[in-house]
Write a protein that holds these residues in place. Structure first.
Motif, mmCIF file in Angstrom:
data_model
loop_
_atom_site.group_PDB
_atom_site.id
_atom_site.type_symbol
_atom_site.label_atom_id
_atom_site.label_comp_id
_atom_site.label_asym_id
_atom_site.label_seq_id
_atom_site.Cartn_x
_atom_site.Cartn_y
_atom_site.Cartn_z
ATOM 1 N N LEU A 50 18.887 48.042 64.374
ATOM 2 C CA LEU A 50 19.595 48.006 63.087
ATOM 3 C C LEU A 50 21.030 48.493 63.247
ATOM 4 O O LEU A 50 21.963 47.909 62.685
ATOM 5 C CB LEU A 50 18.858 48.858 62.047
ATOM 6 C CG LEU A 50 17.572 48.267 61.478
ATOM 7 C CD1 LEU A 50 16.732 49.364 60.823
ATOM 8 C CD2 LEU A 50 17.874 47.159 60.488
ATOM 9 N N ALA A 51 21.206 49.553 64.006
ATOM 10 C CA ALA A 51 22.550 50.104 64.223
ATOM 11 C C ALA A 51 23.450 49.094 64.929
ATOM 12 O O ALA A 51 24.634 48.969 64.597
ATOM 13 C CB ALA A 51 22.470 51.404 65.023
ATOM 14 N N LEU A 52 22.896 48.362 65.876
ATOM 15 C CA LEU A 52 23.694 47.386 66.617
ATOM 16 C C LEU A 52 24.056 46.166 65.765
ATOM 17 O O LEU A 52 25.123 45.593 65.915
ATOM 18 C CB LEU A 52 22.950 46.936 67.880
ATOM 19 C CG LEU A 52 22.839 47.994 68.969
ATOM 20 C CD1 LEU A 52 21.891 47.530 70.069
ATOM 21 C CD2 LEU A 52 24.210 48.325 69.540
ATOM 22 N N VAL A 53 23.161 45.784 64.873
ATOM 23 C CA VAL A 53 23.345 44.555 64.098
ATOM 24 C C VAL A 53 24.095 44.783 62.782
ATOM 25 O O VAL A 53 24.783 43.883 62.301
ATOM 26 C CB VAL A 53 21.961 43.896 63.830
ATOM 27 C CG1 VAL A 53 22.055 42.777 62.824
ATOM 28 C CG2 VAL A 53 21.361 43.400 65.139
ATOM 29 N N HIS A 54 24.021 45.970 62.226
ATOM 30 C CA HIS A 54 24.457 46.170 60.839
ATOM 31 C C HIS A 54 25.893 45.756 60.549
ATOM 32 O O HIS A 54 26.194 45.318 59.443
ATOM 33 C CB HIS A 54 24.203 47.616 60.394
ATOM 34 C CG HIS A 54 25.329 48.538 60.674
ATOM 35 N ND1 HIS A 54 25.585 49.046 61.931
ATOM 36 C CD2 HIS A 54 26.289 49.019 59.854
ATOM 37 C CE1 HIS A 54 26.652 49.799 61.867
ATOM 38 N NE2 HIS A 54 27.100 49.820 60.616
ATOM 39 N N ASP A 55 26.795 45.877 61.484
ATOM 40 C CA ASP A 55 28.204 45.546 61.248
ATOM 41 C C ASP A 55 28.676 44.286 61.980
ATOM 42 O O ASP A 55 29.871 44.044 62.062
ATOM 43 C CB ASP A 55 29.101 46.714 61.673
ATOM 44 C CG ASP A 55 29.312 47.734 60.573
ATOM 45 O OD1 ASP A 55 29.002 47.442 59.406
ATOM 46 O OD2 ASP A 55 29.796 48.833 60.894
ATOM 47 N N MET A 56 27.746 43.504 62.499
ATOM 48 C CA MET A 56 28.155 42.304 63.246
ATOM 49 C C MET A 56 29.050 41.387 62.422
ATOM 50 O O MET A 56 30.014 40.820 62.934
ATOM 51 C CB MET A 56 26.931 41.524 63.741
ATOM 52 C CG MET A 56 26.296 42.104 64.975
ATOM 53 S SD MET A 56 24.838 41.175 65.508
ATOM 54 C CE MET A 56 25.526 39.575 65.854
ATOM 55 N N ALA A 57 28.739 41.231 61.156
ATOM 56 C CA ALA A 57 29.515 40.323 60.296
ATOM 57 C C ALA A 57 30.978 40.741 60.214
ATOM 58 O O ALA A 57 31.863 39.892 60.036
ATOM 59 C CB ALA A 57 28.895 40.265 58.906
ATOM 60 N N GLU A 58 31.243 42.030 60.360
ATOM 61 C CA GLU A 58 32.618 42.518 60.279
ATOM 62 C C GLU A 58 33.505 41.945 61.382
ATOM 63 O O GLU A 58 34.724 41.936 61.246
ATOM 64 C CB GLU A 58 32.650 44.042 60.311
ATOM 65 C CG GLU A 58 32.122 44.653 59.045
ATOM 66 C CD GLU A 58 32.208 46.161 59.013
ATOM 67 O OE1 GLU A 58 32.822 46.761 59.937
ATOM 68 O OE2 GLU A 58 31.672 46.753 58.068
ATOM 69 N N SER A 59 32.893 41.462 62.454
ATOM 70 C CA SER A 59 33.698 40.857 63.515
ATOM 71 C C SER A 59 34.381 39.584 63.027
ATOM 72 O O SER A 59 35.376 39.153 63.599
ATOM 73 C CB SER A 59 32.844 40.564 64.752
ATOM 74 O OG SER A 59 31.884 39.553 64.470
ATOM 75 N N ILE A 60 33.872 39.020 61.940
ATOM 76 C CA ILE A 60 34.476 37.819 61.360
ATOM 77 C C ILE A 60 35.201 38.145 60.057
ATOM 78 O O ILE A 60 36.351 37.764 59.866
ATOM 79 C CB ILE A 60 33.404 36.727 61.115
ATOM 80 C CG1 ILE A 60 32.884 36.218 62.466
ATOM 81 C CG2 ILE A 60 33.971 35.578 60.276
ATOM 82 C CD1 ILE A 60 31.797 35.193 62.372
ATOM 83 N N VAL A 61 34.557 38.865 59.153
ATOM 84 C CA VAL A 61 35.144 39.105 57.820
ATOM 85 C C VAL A 61 36.003 40.362 57.758
ATOM 86 O O VAL A 61 36.710 40.576 56.775
ATOM 87 C CB VAL A 61 34.060 39.161 56.716
ATOM 88 C CG1 VAL A 61 33.294 37.865 56.643
ATOM 89 C CG2 VAL A 61 33.130 40.340 56.887
ATOM 90 N N GLY A 62 35.935 41.195 58.780
ATOM 91 C CA GLY A 62 36.664 42.458 58.761
ATOM 92 C C GLY A 62 35.863 43.514 58.023
ATOM 93 O O GLY A 62 34.813 43.236 57.451
ATOM 94 N N ASP A 63 36.371 44.731 58.055
ATOM 95 C CA ASP A 63 35.697 45.850 57.403
ATOM 96 C C ASP A 63 36.155 45.901 55.951
ATOM 97 O O ASP A 63 37.234 46.383 55.646
ATOM 98 C CB ASP A 63 36.030 47.156 58.131
ATOM 99 C CG ASP A 63 35.191 48.321 57.648
ATOM 100 O OD1 ASP A 63 34.312 48.121 56.784
ATOM 101 O OD2 ASP A 63 35.422 49.444 58.133
ATOM 102 N N ILE A 64 35.325 45.359 55.064
ATOM 103 C CA ILE A 64 35.667 45.325 53.640
ATOM 104 C C ILE A 64 35.328 46.685 53.043
ATOM 105 O O ILE A 64 34.169 47.081 52.988
ATOM 106 C CB ILE A 64 34.906 44.192 52.914
ATOM 107 C CG1 ILE A 64 35.281 42.833 53.534
ATOM 108 C CG2 ILE A 64 35.220 44.216 51.426
ATOM 109 C CD1 ILE A 64 34.424 41.685 53.050
ATOM 110 N N ALA A 65 36.360 47.383 52.600
ATOM 111 C CA ALA A 65 36.195 48.733 52.060
ATOM 112 C C ALA A 65 36.284 48.696 50.536
ATOM 113 O O ALA A 65 36.833 47.753 49.963
ATOM 114 C CB ALA A 65 37.280 49.639 52.634
ATOM 115 N N PRO A 66 35.758 49.728 49.876
ATOM 116 C CA PRO A 66 35.851 49.780 48.408
ATOM 117 C C PRO A 66 37.289 49.620 47.895
ATOM 118 O O PRO A 66 37.519 49.016 46.851
ATOM 119 C CB PRO A 66 35.288 51.159 48.067
ATOM 120 C CG PRO A 66 34.336 51.445 49.181
ATOM 121 C CD PRO A 66 34.968 50.822 50.408
ATOM 122 N N ALA A 67 38.250 50.140 48.632
ATOM 123 C CA ALA A 67 39.657 50.052 48.226
ATOM 124 C C ALA A 67 40.157 48.607 48.183
ATOM 125 O O ALA A 67 41.185 48.316 47.564
ATOM 126 C CB ALA A 67 40.528 50.874 49.166
#
Length: 155
Positions: free
Chosen positions: A24-41
């Motif tokens: 889970l830890a390895l997979v959870h942020d995979m999408a961010e490699s394409i969409v970037g780190d979308i933050a609340p701000a």
């Protein structure tokens, strides 16, 4: 991402499936490699963030064999939906890792307290005993650094 996987690997919680936590830890942020780190701000609605990340996960996994594609997507969904004890633990690891990183940035810049917003965003979100202990120690060290900086004469 990898620090979280190592943190999951070394948990002493025998009620958690360690292998699943690491996955889970390895997979959870995979999408961010394409969409970037979308933050609340960024003011992007949660539904839109999920839609973008879901599309990215489909794109990332499309070249994999069906069984691996299914596994990665199901792990990502489990994390997103917080549908297991392991997913909830990894979510807390993610937030803990975020403030660890913020603390490291403050230390590197010698500006204790500068990234308080990150710490504020996690207030009250930790419940797993190991993570509560780690965060407590981190906050004690950080508070000592902030207090020491406040005692230093201004230049």
């Amino acid at each position: 991402m990898y620090r979280m996987a190592v943190m999951a690997l070394v948990t002493k919680d025998e009620h958690l499936n360690k292998d699943r936590c690491v996955r889970l830890a390895l997979v959870h942020d995979m999408a961010e490699s394409i969409v970037g780190d979308i933050a609340p701000a960024d003011n992007i609605p949660k539904e839109e963030k999920h839609r973008r990340e879901e599309e990215a996960m489909k794109q990332l996994s499309q070249l994999l064999p069906e069984d691996l594609r299914k596994e990665l997507y199901e792990l990502w969904e489990e994390y997103e939906n917080q549908s297991s004890a392991e997913a909830k633990f990894v979510k807390q690891l993610d937030q803990c890792e975020m403030i660890l990183q913020a603390s490291e940035y403050e230390d590197a810049e010698n500006k204790p307290g500068r990234l308080q917003d990150f710490f504020d965003s996690t207030a009250g979100k930790f419940s797993h005993p190991e993570i509560v202990q780690l965060v407590s120690e981190l906050e004690a060290e950080r508070n000592a650094s902030i207090a020491a900086a406040a005692r230093e004469p201004s230049s």
